[in-house]
Design a protein around this motif. Structure first.
Motif, short mmCIF file in Angstrom:
data_model
loop_
_atom_site.label_atom_id
_atom_site.label_comp_id
_atom_site.label_asym_id
_atom_site.label_seq_id
_atom_site.Cartn_x
_atom_site.Cartn_y
_atom_site.Cartn_z
N LEU A 39 0.82 -1.02 -0.08
CA LEU A 39 -0.04 0.02 0.06
C LEU A 39 0.76 1.16 -0.08
O LEU A 39 1.75 1.44 0.46
CB LEU A 39 -0.88 -0.18 1.17
CG LEU A 39 -1.94 -1.04 1.53
CD1 LEU A 39 -2.72 -0.64 2.66
CD2 LEU A 39 -2.88 -1.11 0.18
N PRO A 71 -5.95 5.44 2.11
CA PRO A 71 -5.32 4.90 0.86
C PRO A 71 -4.97 6.33 0.08
O PRO A 71 -4.99 7.43 0.56
CB PRO A 71 -6.41 4.52 0.05
CG PRO A 71 -7.79 5.34 0.68
CD PRO A 71 -7.30 5.46 2.13
N ASP A 76 -4.74 1.51 -4.12
CA ASP A 76 -4.51 0.94 -2.71
C ASP A 76 -5.97 0.17 -2.45
O ASP A 76 -6.19 -0.65 -1.55
CB ASP A 76 -4.33 2.27 -1.68
CG ASP A 76 -3.11 2.57 -1.76
OD1 ASP A 76 -1.88 1.90 -2.03
OD2 ASP A 76 -2.44 3.42 -1.16
#
Ligand code: FAD
Length: 514
Positions: A39, A71, A76
């Motif tokens: 991420l 995110p 993500d």
């Protein structure tokens, strides 16, 4: 208590399609699941963000998530949904600005994706008259960028703009412009969505159209909106903002309906209304009607009025250089209305000031519980609703605004997911915007919730043609009744786009089925 019996959406090949072995979430092992996920954003397992995601504006539901994801990109979100899809019982809720009132953006022991942490993008194409806007952008930021940068503005609004684009598009997004342009869901040309299957797709009327129609008004059930293409029009400079009071409900609705059914261009740019108490109560009564503190409410102008009165709220856009004098434009549009002299107020305000008129008060009221009730009620039943509810149950007010204004069914595309009353062209938005204040001033929160239930009971026993707007139910039976003959379509859409029911668990519609 939710009792779900079957698991209708489990696809036979689900296990084979999972690229990695199933993982289970046990307390403590969640951080491991995120290792190696790559991420760009961050994950919080405790602290302020998790506490915030456990509550919402309603202040009556609380549900602790396992983690909050911040995110940085749509990818993500894809990774988070794919992680959830290979982890039994793990759910994901997008959280816009958390302005739901019944836990709709929560995920009990699931993952909450904070949409506001993706850097808001508002890219305006002035020639094509649209803006590409990220799902977590606030409407107030969209307004400022479009008007100040380009002299353009979206066509359809909500009354309050501290809401995210993805959050209102998941419901409908209505305000006083909806009778002209339809809700906000009718004013987007394209979306980018991450589905519950983890696919990042662009959709519109022409491309992946079933996903487009499903997601708009879809309560976050089918995908997370990461970008919306919002239609724009030239912004006016100023707004003539007008309020007019009525004693009789029939005259109020007659005039409101007259204005919303006139030919396009022959009416105001905004038509709303509200009910208020016939008393000097500062929150629910006469003082809530005037547009500025210098104006007075002269009750003598409305003799023999009942316990509640009605106010029509209108707005006319204009440019500073418009050739026709403003008074003439207003006079022409007011022709045919049943006005009472002396109970009409008008002010001129800047266009942005008008749209930003509902601001956070900064007082504790904004943080207190808000057991709001929002309904769409068919024109056929609105007079009886007025008699039984406004004039009886609510004749002391709700501790905040009671909105009522007409909307037109023909402005809503049936292919989209929002559910409307079944019958007539005209139906009314009724919004009980309750602001709780401690006893002895008002009702307790429990009493407010009970009053909402009583109103719904009245609607049901009188067989009113109505639907909840911003709906919430605690069991699938409630949702089946809500969707009525659209339930099968809604289920099929869920099976197509979120087959294991990962998304938006706070609505309690579909149980996670793996
Ligand atoms: P949240 O409450 O965070 O989320 C709402 C739902 O949408 C959840 O199910 C969530 O999972 C889902 N969701 C959020 N973001 C996304 C996304 N990007 N993609 C997919 N799903 C997503 N509504 C009107 O129509 N007209 C009004 O005038 C109006 N005025 C309001 C005024 C106030 C003060 C408040 C508190 C609410 C008002 N609302 C109005 C209601 C409002 O539109 C909804 O509550 C809306 O959901 C709030 O947006 P949010 O960004 O806070 O969403």
């Amino acid at each position: 208590m939710i009792a779900f019996i079957d698991r209708p959406f489990l696809h036979e090949d689900d296990d084979e399609s999972s690229p990695e072995p199933a993982t289970t979430v046990q307390d403590g092992n969640l951080p491991n699941l995120f290792k190696g996920l790559g991420l760009l954003g961050t994950v919080e397992f405790s602290g302020g963000a998790v506490a915030t995601a456990a509550k919402d504006f309603g202040g009556v539901q609380f549900s602790q998530p396992l983690a909050v994801i911040n995110p940085l990109t749509s990818h993500d979100i894809v990774k988070v949904i794919k992680l959830a899809s290979r982890t039994p019982q793990l759910t994901v809720a997008a959280r816009g600005n958390g302005h739901s009132v019944a836990g709709q953006a929560m995920a009990h022991r699931g993952l909450v994706v904070d949409m506001k942490t993706i850097e808001p993008k508002i890219d305006v194409d002035p020639d094509a008259a649209y803006a590409d806007v990220s799902g977590g952008a606030l409407w107030e930021d969209v307004l400022k960028r479009c008007v100040l940068g380009y002299g353009l503005a979206p066509r359809s609004w909500t009354d309050y703009l501290g809401l995210t684009v993805g959050g209102t598009l998941s419901n409908a997004g209505v305000s006083g412009q909806s009778f002209i342009y339809g809700p906000q869901t009718e004013n987007v040309a394209e979306l980018e969505v991450v589905t519950g299957a983890g696919d990042l797709l662009v959709c519109s009327n022409e491309q992946n159209s079933e996903l487009f129609y499903s997601v708009l008004g879809g309560l976050g059930q089918f995908g997370i909106i990461t970008r919306a293409r919002v239609l724009l029009q030239p912004a006016p400079d100023m707004v003539r903002w007008i309020r007019v009071v009525y004693r009789e409900f029939s005259e109020f609705t007659r005039d409101a309906e007259l204005l919303v059914t006139r030919r396009e261009g022959d009416s105001f740019d905004y038509v709303e209304g509200f009910v208020f108490v016939n008393s000097d109560d500062p929150v629910n009564g006469w003082p809530s009607v005037v547009l500025n503190p210098d104006q007075h409410f002269e009750l003598a102008r409305i003799p023999a009025a009942g316990p509640v009165l009605y106010c029509l709220e209108l707005a006319l856009h204009y440019k500073n250089e418009d050739p026709t004098p403003l008074v003439d434009m207003v006079r022409r549009l007011m022709e045919g209305l049943r006005l009472t002299e002396g109970v009409r107020w008008e002010v001129n305000v800047g266009y942005m000031d008008f749209l930003l008129r509902v601001a956070t008060s900064g007082s504790g009221e904004w943080d207190a519980p808000h057991p709001w009730l929002n309904l769409f009620v068919s024109k056929a039943d609105i007079a009886e609703f007025d008699r039984l509810v406004f004039n009886h149950i609510l004749n002391h007010g709700v501790g905040g605004p009671v909105l009522i204004y007409p909307l037109l069914r023909s402005k809503w595309d049936k292919r989209k997911s929002t559910v409307l009353p079944e019958g007539e062209e005209i139906f009314y938005l009724v919004a009980l915007l309750r602001f709780w204040s401690p006893s002895p001033k008002g009702l307790s929160v429990e009493e407010m919730v009970a009053q909402n239930q009583q109103i719904l009971h009245i609607c049901n026993t009188n067989k009113f043609d109505f639907k909840l707007y911003l709906p919430h139910y605690n069991c699938m039976e409630g949702w089946k009744r809500h969707f009525g003959n659209q339930w099968t379509r809604f289920q099929q859409r869920k099976a197509s786009f979120d087959p294991t029911a990962i998304l938006a668990p706070g609505h309690k519609i579909f149980p996670r089925n793996w």
